[in-house]
Design a protein around this motif. Sequence first.
Motif, mmCIF file in Angstrom:
data_model
loop_
_atom_site.group_PDB
_atom_site.id
_atom_site.type_symbol
_atom_site.label_atom_id
_atom_site.label_comp_id
_atom_site.label_asym_id
_atom_site.label_seq_id
_atom_site.Cartn_x
_atom_site.Cartn_y
_atom_site.Cartn_z
ATOM 1 N N TYR A 71 0.611 5.115 -2.082
ATOM 2 C CA TYR A 71 0.780 6.449 -1.515
ATOM 3 C C TYR A 71 1.972 7.133 -2.467
ATOM 4 C CZ TYR A 71 -2.334 5.546 2.006
ATOM 5 O OH TYR A 71 -3.580 5.326 2.848
ATOM 6 N N ARG A 72 2.964 6.357 -2.712
ATOM 7 C CA ARG A 72 4.094 6.817 -3.515
ATOM 8 C C ARG A 72 3.476 7.321 -4.706
ATOM 9 N NH1 ARG A 72 9.364 5.839 -1.707
ATOM 10 N NH2 ARG A 72 9.479 5.282 0.348
ATOM 11 N N GLU A 101 0.713 -5.076 3.206
ATOM 12 C CA GLU A 101 1.584 -4.157 3.929
ATOM 13 C C GLU A 101 1.590 -2.915 3.886
ATOM 14 O OE1 GLU A 101 5.730 -2.361 2.791
ATOM 15 O OE2 GLU A 101 5.266 -4.348 1.522
ATOM 16 N N GLY A 102 1.483 -2.075 5.084
ATOM 17 C CA GLY A 102 1.676 -0.744 5.107
ATOM 18 C C GLY A 102 1.887 -0.242 6.392
ATOM 19 N N ARG A 117 -6.499 9.540 2.385
ATOM 20 C CA ARG A 117 -6.399 8.285 2.892
ATOM 21 C C ARG A 117 -8.002 7.256 2.641
ATOM 22 N NH1 ARG A 117 -1.957 7.664 5.482
ATOM 23 N NH2 ARG A 117 -2.737 5.270 6.037
ATOM 24 N N THR A 165 0.922 -1.285 0.021
ATOM 25 C CA THR A 165 0.114 0.065 0.096
ATOM 26 C C THR A 165 0.831 1.203 0.011
ATOM 27 O OG1 THR A 165 -0.146 0.010 2.276
ATOM 28 C CG2 THR A 165 -1.801 -1.140 1.200
ATOM 29 N N GLY A 166 2.053 1.108 0.605
ATOM 30 C CA GLY A 166 3.002 2.273 0.494
ATOM 31 C C GLY A 166 3.150 2.780 -0.875
ATOM 32 N N ALA A 167 3.312 1.813 -1.978
ATOM 33 C CA ALA A 167 3.727 2.143 -3.290
ATOM 34 C C ALA A 167 2.307 3.126 -4.009
ATOM 35 C CB ALA A 167 3.687 0.681 -4.114
ATOM 36 N N ASP A 217 4.842 10.174 10.362
ATOM 37 C CA ASP A 217 3.816 8.923 10.286
ATOM 38 C C ASP A 217 3.097 8.522 11.431
ATOM 39 O OD1 ASP A 217 4.431 9.104 7.316
ATOM 40 O OD2 ASP A 217 5.662 7.297 7.509
ATOM 41 N N ARG A 226 10.350 5.466 -6.144
ATOM 42 C CA ARG A 226 11.381 5.431 -5.076
ATOM 43 C C ARG A 226 12.058 6.212 -4.913
ATOM 44 N NH1 ARG A 226 8.584 1.688 -2.354
ATOM 45 N NH2 ARG A 226 7.423 0.340 -3.749
ATOM 46 N N ARG A 234 10.383 11.038 9.027
ATOM 47 C CA ARG A 234 9.244 10.406 8.342
ATOM 48 C C ARG A 234 8.517 9.477 9.319
ATOM 49 N NH1 ARG A 234 8.477 6.281 3.811
ATOM 50 N NH2 ARG A 234 10.721 5.929 3.948
ATOM 51 N N VAL A 243 6.236 12.135 0.501
ATOM 52 C CA VAL A 243 5.203 11.011 0.846
ATOM 53 C C VAL A 243 4.445 11.207 1.854
ATOM 54 C CG1 VAL A 243 6.503 8.982 1.448
ATOM 55 C CG2 VAL A 243 4.328 8.630 0.154
ATOM 56 N N SER A 244 4.975 11.427 2.899
ATOM 57 C CA SER A 244 4.637 11.618 4.476
ATOM 58 C C SER A 244 3.510 12.556 4.564
ATOM 59 C CB SER A 244 5.433 11.949 5.604
ATOM 60 O OG SER A 244 6.168 10.683 6.057
ATOM 61 N N ILE A 260 -2.917 -0.991 8.144
ATOM 62 C CA ILE A 260 -3.567 -2.123 7.589
ATOM 63 C C ILE A 260 -4.335 -2.715 8.645
ATOM 64 C CG2 ILE A 260 -3.574 -4.514 6.134
ATOM 65 C CD1 ILE A 260 -2.598 -1.709 4.887
HETATM 66 O O1 DC Z 1 6.210 1.663 3.176
HETATM 67 P P1 DC Z 1 6.653 2.953 2.306
HETATM 68 O O2 DC Z 1 7.799 3.549 2.778
HETATM 69 O O3 DC Z 1 6.808 2.659 0.876
HETATM 70 O O4 DC Z 1 5.618 4.191 2.484
HETATM 71 C C1 DC Z 1 5.567 5.492 1.922
HETATM 72 C C2 DC Z 1 4.834 6.231 3.035
HETATM 73 O O5 DC Z 1 3.299 6.113 2.606
HETATM 74 C C3 DC Z 1 4.983 6.212 4.376
HETATM 75 O O6 DC Z 1 5.886 7.377 4.636
HETATM 76 C C4 DC Z 1 3.691 6.375 5.258
HETATM 77 C C5 DC Z 1 2.820 6.266 4.038
HETATM 78 N N1 DC Z 1 1.821 5.155 4.101
HETATM 79 C C6 DC Z 1 0.779 5.060 4.898
HETATM 80 O O7 DC Z 1 0.433 6.203 5.550
HETATM 81 N N2 DC Z 1 -0.112 4.282 4.953
HETATM 82 C C7 DC Z 1 0.275 3.062 4.389
HETATM 83 N N3 DC Z 1 -0.919 2.073 4.432
HETATM 84 C C8 DC Z 1 1.405 2.767 3.676
HETATM 85 C C9 DC Z 1 2.301 3.822 3.444
#
Ligand code: DC
Length: 222
Positions: free
Chosen positions: A42-43, A128-129, A109, A38-40, A182, A91, A178, A99-100, A132
């Motif tokens: 948000y990225r 993964e996140g 969100r 899931t981070g991907a 978060d 990346r 970061r 991204v934060s 979650i």
């Molecule tokens: O896991 P990552 O570093 O690729 O995540 C990038 C950013 O996304 C991280 O700083 C927080 C945010 N994130 C989030 O808020 N919720 C998630 N479920 C996954 C990532």
Amino acid sequence: MTHFGPVDVIAIDGPSGTGKSSVARAVARELGWRYLDTGAMYRALTWAVLRAQAPVSEAAEVARRISVSIGTDSSAEDIAVDGEHVEAEIRSPEVTAAVSAVSAVPQVRSLLVEAQRSLIGDGQIVVEGRDIATVVVPDARLKIYLTADADVRAARRAREVGAQAAEVAEVANALRRRDGFDSSREASPLRPALHAVVVDTSAMSQSEVVEHIVSLARLVVS
Ligand code: DC
């Protein structure tokens, strides 16, 4: 998703530098399940916001305008914005730095959580996140919270991005900033869910962590 009781989802949350992505992917492969990073997502949105030169306050509008597609095959990274592949771009240090802030916007969100739930569907997936187990799938069958000492995480992250010795302190500071952001944001802050299994990976190898999670999974998944 209509179901009673826990769903076949393994939720893996935690800060960066815990080896979360590699571990989550390997667990999915071991179980023959799908995998969602899931981070991907948000990225990818952050990349689109930067490309549009939009302020963070307009991130939700950007999210509504674009289409982010992400694959759930554990063996390949596959993410695109409006059909354009962005696996490498998401990346970059620029995206990592922004991204934060983008992921702290509540409307962002809710849009992404909705997309994540629809990708999760009937389950058999490792997700993964950061939120979650607390928000996206609170009835996940297994909830793992990965942690590690801040210094260990900084060293792992520095290795991941190929930092030179002189840059390690800067990588460590960026990671701490970061994670602080978060964990302290108002919308879905990073924290272990109730009943999450907390795994401290500081002194564990990646394969030990994978083995541990897979053995827990085999206890709860039929
Ligand atoms: O896991 P990552 O570093 O690729 O995540 C990038 C950013 O996304 C991280 O700083 C927080 C945010 N994130 C989030 O808020 N919720 C998630 N479920 C996954 C990532």
